[in-house]
Design a protein around this motif. Structure first.
Motif, PDB file in Angstrom:
ATOM      1  N   LEU A  50     -47.081  35.057  32.888  1.00  0.00           N
ATOM      2  CA  LEU A  50     -46.843  36.076  34.231  1.00  0.00           C
ATOM      3  C   LEU A  50     -46.776  35.396  35.356  1.00  0.00           C
ATOM      4  O   LEU A  50     -46.019  35.622  35.936  1.00  0.00           O
ATOM      5  N   ARG A  51     -47.819  34.495  35.710  1.00  0.00           N
ATOM      6  CA  ARG A  51     -48.097  33.701  36.847  1.00  0.00           C
ATOM      7  C   ARG A  51     -46.820  32.880  37.133  1.00  0.00           C
ATOM      8  O   ARG A  51     -46.256  32.899  38.254  1.00  0.00           O
ATOM      9  N   PHE A  52     -46.576  32.151  36.046  1.00  0.00           N
ATOM     10  CA  PHE A  52     -45.260  31.176  36.291  1.00  0.00           C
ATOM     11  C   PHE A  52     -44.138  31.882  36.627  1.00  0.00           C
ATOM     12  O   PHE A  52     -43.299  31.317  37.113  1.00  0.00           O
ATOM     13  N   THR A  53     -43.899  32.911  35.820  1.00  0.00           N
ATOM     14  CA  THR A  53     -42.551  33.911  36.081  1.00  0.00           C
ATOM     15  C   THR A  53     -42.606  34.303  37.580  1.00  0.00           C
ATOM     16  O   THR A  53     -41.390  34.108  38.075  1.00  0.00           O
ATOM     17  N   VAL A  54     -43.547  34.857  38.195  1.00  0.00           N
ATOM     18  CA  VAL A  54     -43.626  35.237  39.508  1.00  0.00           C
ATOM     19  C   VAL A  54     -43.682  33.975  40.445  1.00  0.00           C
ATOM     20  O   VAL A  54     -42.905  34.249  41.514  1.00  0.00           O
ATOM     21  N   VAL A  55     -44.424  32.998  40.231  1.00  0.00           N
ATOM     22  CA  VAL A  55     -44.309  31.838  40.971  1.00  0.00           C
ATOM     23  C   VAL A  55     -42.923  31.274  41.218  1.00  0.00           C
ATOM     24  O   VAL A  55     -42.567  31.070  42.432  1.00  0.00           O
ATOM     25  N   GLN A  56     -42.445  30.826  40.090  1.00  0.00           N
ATOM     26  CA  GLN A  56     -41.049  30.336  39.958  1.00  0.00           C
ATOM     27  C   GLN A  56     -39.974  30.947  40.708  1.00  0.00           C
ATOM     28  O   GLN A  56     -39.076  30.534  41.270  1.00  0.00           O
ATOM     29  N   ALA A  57     -40.069  32.419  40.250  1.00  0.00           N
ATOM     30  CA  ALA A  57     -39.175  33.485  40.953  1.00  0.00           C
ATOM     31  C   ALA A  57     -39.270  33.226  42.643  1.00  0.00           C
ATOM     32  O   ALA A  57     -38.174  33.269  43.354  1.00  0.00           O
ATOM     33  N   ALA A  58     -40.516  33.322  43.054  1.00  0.00           N
ATOM     34  CA  ALA A  58     -40.812  33.209  44.364  1.00  0.00           C
ATOM     35  C   ALA A  58     -40.334  32.000  45.274  1.00  0.00           C
ATOM     36  O   ALA A  58     -39.592  31.960  46.094  1.00  0.00           O
ATOM     37  N   VAL A  59     -40.748  30.864  44.419  1.00  0.00           N
ATOM     38  CA  VAL A  59     -40.329  29.695  45.018  1.00  0.00           C
ATOM     39  C   VAL A  59     -38.861  29.536  44.884  1.00  0.00           C
ATOM     40  O   VAL A  59     -38.242  29.017  45.928  1.00  0.00           O
ATOM     41  N   GLY A 213     -43.449  24.205  27.073  1.00  0.00           N
ATOM     42  CA  GLY A 213     -44.884  24.054  27.401  1.00  0.00           C
ATOM     43  C   GLY A 213     -45.709  25.206  27.811  1.00  0.00           C
ATOM     44  O   GLY A 213     -45.173  26.160  28.432  1.00  0.00           O
ATOM     45  N   PRO A 214     -46.881  25.318  27.721  1.00  0.00           N
ATOM     46  CA  PRO A 214     -47.782  26.589  28.122  1.00  0.00           C
ATOM     47  C   PRO A 214     -47.743  26.672  29.696  1.00  0.00           C
ATOM     48  O   PRO A 214     -47.610  27.725  30.129  1.00  0.00           O
ATOM     49  N   ARG A 215     -47.502  25.572  30.284  1.00  0.00           N
ATOM     50  CA  ARG A 215     -47.635  25.876  31.853  1.00  0.00           C
ATOM     51  C   ARG A 215     -46.294  26.107  32.341  1.00  0.00           C
ATOM     52  O   ARG A 215     -46.268  26.022  33.731  1.00  0.00           O
ATOM     53  N   ALA A 216     -45.107  26.055  31.744  1.00  0.00           N
ATOM     54  CA  ALA A 216     -43.884  26.543  32.308  1.00  0.00           C
ATOM     55  C   ALA A 216     -43.088  27.360  31.308  1.00  0.00           C
ATOM     56  O   ALA A 216     -41.914  27.080  30.982  1.00  0.00           O
ATOM     57  N   ILE A 219     -42.068  35.081  31.282  1.00  0.00           N
ATOM     58  CA  ILE A 219     -42.309  36.210  30.348  1.00  0.00           C
ATOM     59  C   ILE A 219     -41.227  36.305  29.334  1.00  0.00           C
ATOM     60  O   ILE A 219     -41.511  36.667  28.016  1.00  0.00           O
ATOM     61  N   GLU A 220     -40.086  35.985  29.589  1.00  0.00           N
ATOM     62  CA  GLU A 220     -38.873  36.224  28.727  1.00  0.00           C
ATOM     63  C   GLU A 220     -38.901  35.119  27.535  1.00  0.00           C
ATOM     64  O   GLU A 220     -38.683  35.310  26.704  1.00  0.00           O
ATOM     65  N   LEU A 221     -39.136  33.948  28.139  1.00  0.00           N
ATOM     66  CA  LEU A 221     -39.546  32.745  27.019  1.00  0.00           C
ATOM     67  C   LEU A 221     -40.569  33.294  26.123  1.00  0.00           C
ATOM     68  O   LEU A 221     -40.422  32.994  24.757  1.00  0.00           O
ATOM     69  N   ALA A 222     -41.734  33.764  26.800  1.00  0.00           N
ATOM     70  CA  ALA A 222     -42.827  34.186  25.743  1.00  0.00           C
ATOM     71  C   ALA A 222     -42.291  35.215  24.749  1.00  0.00           C
ATOM     72  O   ALA A 222     -42.714  35.206  23.542  1.00  0.00           O
ATOM     73  N   ILE A 223     -41.395  36.260  25.438  1.00  0.00           N
ATOM     74  CA  ILE A 223     -40.943  37.195  24.186  1.00  0.00           C
ATOM     75  C   ILE A 223     -40.327  36.297  23.207  1.00  0.00           C
ATOM     76  O   ILE A 223     -40.249  36.833  21.898  1.00  0.00           O
ATOM     77  N   TYR A 224     -39.433  35.657  23.255  1.00  0.00           N
ATOM     78  CA  TYR A 224     -38.440  34.919  22.387  1.00  0.00           C
ATOM     79  C   TYR A 224     -39.453  33.830  21.555  1.00  0.00           C
ATOM     80  O   TYR A 224     -39.367  34.117  20.227  1.00  0.00           O
ATOM     81  N   GLN A 225     -40.461  33.365  22.234  1.00  0.00           N
ATOM     82  CA  GLN A 225     -41.269  32.564  21.352  1.00  0.00           C
ATOM     83  C   GLN A 225     -42.239  33.506  20.404  1.00  0.00           C
ATOM     84  O   GLN A 225     -42.369  33.141  19.042  1.00  0.00           O
ATOM     85  N   ALA A 226     -42.520  34.749  20.898  1.00  0.00           N
ATOM     86  CA  ALA A 226     -43.230  35.649  19.728  1.00  0.00           C
ATOM     87  C   ALA A 226     -42.258  36.199  18.623  1.00  0.00           C
ATOM     88  O   ALA A 226     -42.817  36.324  17.728  1.00  0.00           O
ATOM     89  N   PHE A 227     -40.880  35.955  19.021  1.00  0.00           N
ATOM     90  CA  PHE A 227     -39.971  36.827  17.936  1.00  0.00           C
ATOM     91  C   PHE A 227     -39.701  35.560  16.847  1.00  0.00           C
ATOM     92  O   PHE A 227     -39.992  35.688  15.829  1.00  0.00           O
ATOM     93  N   LEU A 239     -44.920  42.181  25.928  1.00  0.00           N
ATOM     94  CA  LEU A 239     -44.419  41.474  26.952  1.00  0.00           C
ATOM     95  C   LEU A 239     -43.317  42.096  27.767  1.00  0.00           C
ATOM     96  O   LEU A 239     -42.876  41.796  28.434  1.00  0.00           O
ATOM     97  N   ALA A 240     -42.447  42.547  26.756  1.00  0.00           N
ATOM     98  CA  ALA A 240     -41.208  43.272  27.291  1.00  0.00           C
ATOM     99  C   ALA A 240     -41.721  44.390  28.367  1.00  0.00           C
ATOM    100  O   ALA A 240     -40.709  44.759  29.267  1.00  0.00           O
ATOM    101  N   LEU A 241     -42.711  45.311  28.179  1.00  0.00           N
ATOM    102  CA  LEU A 241     -43.211  46.280  28.803  1.00  0.00           C
ATOM    103  C   LEU A 241     -43.385  45.586  30.267  1.00  0.00           C
ATOM    104  O   LEU A 241     -42.990  46.101  31.417  1.00  0.00           O
ATOM    105  N   VAL A 242     -44.284  44.335  30.196  1.00  0.00           N
ATOM    106  CA  VAL A 242     -44.581  43.434  31.564  1.00  0.00           C
ATOM    107  C   VAL A 242     -43.170  43.208  32.222  1.00  0.00           C
ATOM    108  O   VAL A 242     -43.173  43.555  33.364  1.00  0.00           O
ATOM    109  N   GLN A 243     -42.368  42.687  31.369  1.00  0.00           N
ATOM    110  CA  GLN A 243     -41.028  42.272  32.115  1.00  0.00           C
ATOM    111  C   GLN A 243     -40.150  43.704  32.596  1.00  0.00           C
ATOM    112  O   GLN A 243     -39.700  43.326  33.724  1.00  0.00           O
ATOM    113  N   ILE A 244     -40.352  44.952  32.243  1.00  0.00           N
ATOM    114  CA  ILE A 244     -39.674  45.922  32.664  1.00  0.00           C
ATOM    115  C   ILE A 244     -40.191  46.263  33.920  1.00  0.00           C
ATOM    116  O   ILE A 244     -39.604  46.328  34.934  1.00  0.00           O
TER     117      ILE A 244
END
Length: 519
Positions: A50-59, A213-216, A219-227, A239-244
């Motif tokens: 979640l942190r990586f998603t927000v930070v990379q999108a902001a940067v 990798g865990p640090r990169a 959320i969507e990649l985490a959804i894919y990995q969970a699948f 995780l999909a709810l968090v993404q929504i």
């Protein structure tokens, strides 16, 4: 105005299509909500994603917009041969398949790329593209053109009379920036930042190929990995709810910040920039435009150069996957038109609120989240892999629907406004009006919308990654598998094949629509 209260053509089909889309979206999101394990909560890896998603999108948004300002300023105050073509090319990354663009970026910025090779000759370390900075680089490549177009429109909205008045009072470039450009940027930049931030939140393929990798992990990649790796539907749904929540929040922020009062109307005179005639400013603008063009065009050139060398290494599976992708893209374009045309007609005849609300759902929900919900719905009753192609075509059509409606609704509304009263006075049946009046005048827009939908579907690497098995791969998925097997030469050849097919689909539909458009 009786023709407005009794429309010349019934909006019923469009309303039904809008309701069907809303029902499908609700069912998929309801399945995600039902399957999510609320008491489970997010683990440390999920919070990191979640942190990586927000930070990379902001940067990514900040860098894209910061670079777009000087590029848009240079394009706004310079007229040169090829300017229109360059501005047109700024739209190319929008239909460029993500996996193709990533391969081009790797060829230029990767460890063995052109820039790393040049740095090695100069005695420097090669560029490390994977991880956070690689994701940001790819997002800047895709979104710098979008940011430039948004900011350039802000410059175009400043009336020429303002610049004429500034010239009459001998205002220099610094005064122009303070009095005209900075106020415009204060209005335009927040909305542009919010739009690009929202786009980067739902970027799956970029994180899949350049993150890892865990640090990169997003959320969507985490959804894919969970699948794919854990088959943990509960965690994927949570995780999909968090993404929504993220995408809805970003969409609302973009809508709120995208409003502005503007500079008022002018007399539509051509803009002359007396403040930018100095030699230094000319050199600065030329340098900015050259660097921006090189950043956007070099990866495309690398795709062609490396792809030509890799065509001979393509396995037969790539051509089978290309056939699958073509079939899925054509089906997606057909579904898109079956939904978009009646919805555009309904919006043109007085049901705009219903239609536009349903159309915006494709922007509020990412394709991977929608695919997650459909997977959960299908899994208890059938093998999801058996539905890989139709689900991919359907979801891709829904993702392209907001753009198709933006293309079709304004001209459809204009045709109904200008021709509807005459058709009613002639007692023309609705089907005759549709066949003889409306559709012929929408041919150009229909072709453009179909081409856009087909090209976007051709290059999609989202839902198919959830549903496909070894026998149902599309061309983007097959290219990704070759990259994972370190067959980079064959992957480059596949990327060129995908690029050619995507552009050919777009150009063919666009040409078919434009042909006899005025007949």
């Amino acid at each position: 105005m009786a023709w407005r209260t009794q429309p010349v053509i019934s909006p019923r089909s469009g309303v039904v299509a809008a309701i069907a889309i809303a029902a499908l979206m609700a069912a998929a999101l309801g399945a995600v909500l039902w399957r999510a394990e609320g008491g489970r909560g997010l683990g440390p890896a999920d919070w990191s994603a979640l942190r990586f998603t927000v930070v990379q999108a902001a940067v990514s948004a900040l860098v894209s917009v910061a670079l777009a300002v000087p590029v848009a300023r240079a394009l706004a105050r310079r007229q040169f041969m090829g300017r229109g073509l360059l501005i047109t090319l700024l739209g190319a990354p929008f239909i460029l398949p993500v996996i193709v663009a990533v391969i081009g970026l790797l060829a230029v910025f990767g460890r063995n790329g052109w820039i790393s090779t040049a740095l090695g000759w100069a005695g420097f370390e090669p560029v490390h593209i994977y991880g956070f900075h690689g994701v940001v680089l790819a997002h800047v490549f895709f979104n710098l053109p979008l940011a430039t177009r948004l900011v350039l429109q802000g410059w175009a909205d400043i009336p020429a009379e303002r610049f004429l008045l500034a010239a009459q009072v001998n205002a220099d470039a610094r005064a122009i920036r303070r009095l005209l450009e900075f106020p415009m940027l204060r209005q335009v930049l927040p909305g542009a930042l919010a739009v690009i931030f929202a786009v980067c939140l739902t970027s799956f393929a970029v994180a899949l190929m350049l993150g890892g990798g865990p640090r990169a992990t997003t959320i969507e990649l985490a959804i894919y990995q969970a699948f794919r790796f854990d088959f943990d539907l509960g965690r994927a749904a949570l995780l999909a709810l968090v993404q929504i929540a993220l995408t809805l929040g970003a969409a609302l922020m973009a809508l709120r910040l995208g409003r502005g009062d503007g500079f008022g109307a002018g007399l539509d005179r051509p803009v002359r920039r007396w403040d930018a005639n100095g030699l230094g400013l000319r050199a600065l603008d030329a340098g900015v435009i050259t660097l921006a063009a090189a950043f956007l065009l070099l990866p495309m050139g690398a795709i062609v150069a490396n792809g030509l060398a890799g065509l001979s290494a393509l396995p037969n599976s790539m051509f089978r996957a290309a056939g699958v992708s073509l079939g899925v893209a054509l089906a997606s374009a057909a579904v898109l038109l079956l939904l978009a045309l009646p919805m555009a007609i309904a919006a043109a005849t007085g049901r705009a609120a219903t239609v536009e609300t349903a159309g915006l759902l494709g922007l509020a929900v990412s394709s991977l989240v929608l695919g997650t919900g459909l997977f959960i719905l299908i899994h208890p009753i059938a093998s999801p892999a058996a539905f890989a192609w139709p689900v991919t075509a359907l979801v891709n059509a829904l993702m392209a629907l907001p753009f198709a409606l933006r293309i079709l609704i304004p001209p459809a509304r204009e045709v109904v406004r200008t021709q509807g009263r005459l058709a009613q006075s002639l007692a023309m049946p609705g089907l005759s009006f549709l066949r003889l009046v409306l559709l012929p005048r929408l041919r150009r827009q229909i072709g453009f919308a179909a081409g856009l939908g087909a090209a976007l579907s051709m290059g999609d690497l989202g839902v198919i990654a959830l549903f496909a098995d070894a026998d149902r791969a599309t061309l983007p998925l097959q290219i990704y598998r070759l990259m994972g097997a370190y067959q980079m030469q064959a992957a480059a050849g596949g990327a060129l094949l995908l690029l050619v097919l995507s552009l050919a689909l777009f150009r063919t539909f666009d040409w078919l629509g434009a042909r006899h458009a005025d007949a």
